[in-house]
Design an enzyme around this catalytic site. Sequence first.
Site, mmCIF file in Angstrom:
data_model
loop_
_atom_site.group_PDB
_atom_site.id
_atom_site.type_symbol
_atom_site.label_atom_id
_atom_site.label_comp_id
_atom_site.label_asym_id
_atom_site.label_seq_id
_atom_site.Cartn_x
_atom_site.Cartn_y
_atom_site.Cartn_z
ATOM 1 N N GLU A 112 27.164 2.114 -0.729
ATOM 2 C CA GLU A 112 28.471 2.094 -0.074
ATOM 3 C C GLU A 112 28.262 2.516 1.371
ATOM 4 O OE1 GLU A 112 31.342 4.829 -1.850
ATOM 5 O OE2 GLU A 112 32.309 5.098 0.092
ATOM 6 N N ARG A 164 32.788 4.350 9.059
ATOM 7 C CA ARG A 164 33.058 5.496 9.939
ATOM 8 C C ARG A 164 32.279 5.399 11.225
ATOM 9 N NH1 ARG A 164 32.306 10.249 5.434
ATOM 10 N NH2 ARG A 164 33.474 9.126 3.846
ATOM 11 N N THR A 217 35.479 4.200 2.840
ATOM 12 C CA THR A 217 36.414 4.626 3.892
ATOM 13 C C THR A 217 37.322 3.477 4.331
ATOM 14 O OG1 THR A 217 34.512 5.951 4.675
ATOM 15 C CG2 THR A 217 36.580 6.224 5.843
ATOM 16 N N LYS A 247 37.882 5.748 -7.988
ATOM 17 C CA LYS A 247 37.072 6.832 -7.431
ATOM 18 C C LYS A 247 37.919 8.097 -7.536
ATOM 19 C CE LYS A 247 35.603 8.046 -2.708
ATOM 20 N NZ LYS A 247 34.909 7.495 -1.525
HETATM 21 C C1 3PG Z 1 32.436 10.883 1.569
HETATM 22 O O1 3PG Z 1 33.447 10.222 1.697
HETATM 23 O O2 3PG Z 1 31.854 11.416 2.514
HETATM 24 C C2 3PG Z 1 31.891 10.940 0.224
HETATM 25 O O3 3PG Z 1 32.838 11.344 -0.651
HETATM 26 C C3 3PG Z 1 30.649 11.709 0.110
HETATM 27 O O4 3PG Z 1 30.888 13.016 -0.174
HETATM 28 P P1 3PG Z 1 29.656 14.008 -0.249
HETATM 29 O O5 3PG Z 1 29.096 14.091 1.158
HETATM 30 O O6 3PG Z 1 30.229 15.312 -0.704
HETATM 31 O O7 3PG Z 1 28.662 13.428 -1.192
#
Ligand code: 3PG
Length: 218
Positions: free
Chosen positions: A40, A44, A68, A128
Amino acid sequence: MNILELFAISPVVPVVVLEDQTKSVALAEALLEGGIGIMEVTLRTAMALESIEAIARAVPQMQVGAGTILNSHDLLRVRDAGGKFSFSPGVSDELLSTAISERITFIPGVATASEVMKAILAGITGCKLFPATAVGGIELLRGFSGPFPSMRFCPTGGIGPDNMNDFLALSNVDCIGGSWIVPKDAIGAGDFAQITALCREALVRPVRKVSKTEDSVV
Ligand code: 3PG
């Protein structure tokens, strides 16, 4: 590919923040080398879409998608870039309706029973849980298994090597998402061997199976 097929690819879904598009193909290859065939790429960074496009073109064995996703525009841009799926941190009518009309594999983020109900009404089979540990983690997922017995989850947020197996042992969890497996500094330094090693380490951890009715270890 439907959501359940997607959730079956790997018990760990790497959540990637890519600052440098030139690293994208090597990263995808390192994950595959480590036994993980899904990633994924979060929207960002400026290079996220180009990275998805590059991976989809150069590493067809990798199921690459996006995270995201905040609106329909993102959803369509990911699809057009060759992304196979999209994760969102939340759920909205706009996203659900675009995903349905465009037949896009879309996994909404949920944190409450009402949000799970909204997803079920839209025909979503897997969500999720986000941010997993902050919103109740294991106890919340156990609670969801009663009223929502057929909903599958990919908890993400706060999950790492120390707690991943506790989540994977739950009867309603198919996979977990995490960024620990793709450290930004390793990507930045081009240390893809470290990423391959982290994948292998995560995949060899024993996964306890629990009964669907009792969530007791069997
Ligand atoms: C995110 O959106 O950054 C993910 O949920 C990852 O989370 P994590 O860094 O706690 O694995």
